[in-house]
Design an enzyme around this catalytic site. Structure first.
Site: not given
Length: 247
Positions: A73-74, A76-78, A152
């Site tokens: 899993i990529f 980039y935020g929280s 998400e």
């Protein structure tokens, strides 16, 4: 938390919320509490995607994966500081052709019905986005991906993709959430000043929008990752006086 999972990034050990301590791990009890919060806020019983849609969406993308295959899993935020996942490996990762932007409106979590907040999404743009890649062991990938989807994809505001990312340890294919311009939550046309005005004012059940931005800045700094957009926005939020969004 397994220290071996941090072997590539020991500086993050103790700097990521353990899954069992996360308020964002969408177990049945947590999910029910979110529904109760939404009702109390007047969002109505249909504030989120139904369970059947969430599961169908998850299976449409991940059903093709080998059940013996680990899931990457990529982040980039929280997810970079609070993934709410049990993971066995953590790597630096770079996703080409996308950049992080505060272009996702939320009326719960970091915003409310009176003042929606802004959280991150990925917009297709030249360049790249630096983040993290979490490896989920195949034995728990089904369970973890279901909880991830609840968190998400709760209102369907992202488009889930399996995209190639590069890491210092090699290339891999990672589950990545990119923007959904056709969704009501998408706010891709805001100026930097408008984004800053919203972030200064918004707050929700998970805290202030400003705190979300500050946590991002802190984690990027810890990793030595430079994001010019985030730096400019952070300076604007810190330096400017509160104003009304759009003015």
């Amino acid at each position: 938390m397994n220290a071996f999972a941090f072997r590539h990034l020991p500086e993050l050990y103790g700097k990521i919320v353990p899954a069992e301590a996360s308020r964002l791990r969408a177990t049945d009890d947590v999910f029910a509490s979110w529904d109760a919060q939404a009702l109390a806020l007047g969002l109505g019983a249909r504030w989120r995607c139904c369970d059947e849609w969430l599961e169908a969406s998850r299976r449409a993308l991940l059903g093709r994966l080998d059940c013996q295959q680990d899931l990457w899993i990529f982040a980039y935020g929280s997810l970079m500081w609070d993934p709410a996942l049990h993971f066995t490996e953590l790597r630096r990762a770079r996703l080409p052709a996308y950049q992080r932007r505060f272009s996702y409106l939320t009326t719960i979590g970091r915003g409310n019905a009176e003042q929606a907040g802004l959280v991150l999404s990925l917009e297709a743009q030249p360049g790249h986005c630096e983040g993290l890649a979490f490896r989920i062991d195949a034995s728990i990938a089904e369970q973890e991906s279901r909880l991830f989807w609840r968190r998400e994809m709760i209102v369907g505001g992202y488009q889930p993709r399996l995209l190639p990312v590069s890491t210092p340890q090699g290339e891999l294919l990672a589950l990545t959430l990119v923007s959904n311009p056709g969704h009501a939550s998408h706010a891709g046309g805001l100026s930097l000043e408008q984004e800053a005005a919203i972030i200064r004012r918004a707050q929700g059940s998970h805290g202030t929008n400003r705190d979300y931005l500050e946590q991002l800045v802190e984690q990027l700094d810890r990793l030595g990752m430079v994001d010019g957009y985030v730096q400019r926005l952070s300076r604007l939020v810190a330096d400017s006086q509160p104003t009304h969004p759009g003015r």
